[in-house]
Design an enzyme around this catalytic site. Sequence first.
Site, short mmCIF file in Angstrom:
data_model
loop_
_atom_site.label_atom_id
_atom_site.label_comp_id
_atom_site.label_asym_id
_atom_site.label_seq_id
_atom_site.Cartn_x
_atom_site.Cartn_y
_atom_site.Cartn_z
N GLY A 147 0.86 -1.19 0.05
CA GLY A 147 -0.13 0.11 -0.07
C GLY A 147 1.07 1.20 0.18
N ASN A 169 -0.03 5.14 7.46
CA ASN A 169 1.32 4.07 7.54
C ASN A 169 1.81 3.94 8.57
OD1 ASN A 169 4.45 3.92 7.06
ND2 ASN A 169 3.59 2.91 5.31
C1 SPV Z 1 3.26 -1.52 3.11
O1 SPV Z 1 4.21 -1.83 2.48
O2 SPV Z 1 2.28 -0.62 2.71
C2 SPV Z 1 3.13 -2.00 4.51
C3 SPV Z 1 4.22 -2.28 5.50
O3 SPV Z 1 1.89 -1.93 4.85
S1 SPV Z 1 4.49 -0.82 6.03
O4 SPV Z 1 4.88 0.30 5.47
O5 SPV Z 1 5.48 -1.32 7.20
O6 SPV Z 1 3.33 -0.41 7.21
MG MG Z 2 0.62 -0.85 4.02
#
Ligand code: SPV
Ligand code: MG
Length: 302
Positions: free
Chosen positions: A49, A124
């Site tokens: 995401g 995030n």
């Molecule tokens: C993503 O890659 O979007 C994740 C992992 O959800 S993190 O960025 O660590 O939340």
């Molecule tokens: Mg994510």
Amino acid sequence: MTNTAAPSPARRLRTTLEGPGLARAMGAHNSLSARLAQEAGFDVVWSSGLEISAAAGVPDANILSMPDCLRAAADMAAALEIPLLADCDSGYGGVGNVVHMVRSYEARGVAGVCVEDKRFPKLNSFVEGDQELAPLDDFAAKIRAATETREELVVVARLEALISGRGMAEALRRAEVYERAGADALLIHSKIAEPDEVYAFREAYDGDLPVVVVPTTYNRVTAVELEERGFAMAIYANHALRSAIRAMRETLHRIIDDGTTFHIEPEIAPLKEVFDLQGTALMLERQNHYEALGRELAEVAE
Ligand code: SPV
Ligand code: MG
């Protein structure tokens, strides 16, 4: 008659998660980055995401809609031989959204979905701000709805208790509930610089589900160590994107500064590599084959 059909992407992901050893997943946001991950030898692609949002130039905060993320994930799944696990944030809403999401992702060839126990809109996990958890019963309902809707799709329940500051006891309490709700695997997320928290979780969790980790901040840890600790999969969630940003910035500045592309040419991928990643040779071969067949068919009619 024997069934010679290849196992579905979901079945392959399930086998990977439940099998011995540590599987490694790489974050991607489009077919090109997904193919590079596959080519490098990763077992699984993580439809991130964060990456999909960054590629669209927007924050990782549910600014993009479910169909936006689905399109990116489905494009990647179609370009891959290895299974794709899709980051589906907190499920894009309530139970009704999760049911629609599960049907849509499974129909488009995605092997698994990962849903995190934060509220909508989620932020995030590494951004300072609202990291409040969803009520436990609401999230358990989403997991049960997902597992009763899917045919084979793998459902990963992601625990954000350590991210939200709610602590290990809450993470373990929730893990037990998500397992009872029918989750196929757990993802324990942590944002500290050492793997101590995820190690403590792995030791204290006495359920049967495979446990997945995202070693972004505790990045000194090795795959061998994670395997020895009994983890099922490590997701390297965003490293291809981050290396691409750095490489693109450097190249673009050099072109402005030098007034020519001559000096950067030996440092960048030749066009041949781009054509190969696109499957250009295969397309031309197919085109020649069918054009020759077409001529033969037309001759018979003359
Ligand atoms: C993503 O890659 O979007 C994740 C992992 O959800 S993190 O960025 O660590 O939340
Ligand atoms: Mg994510």
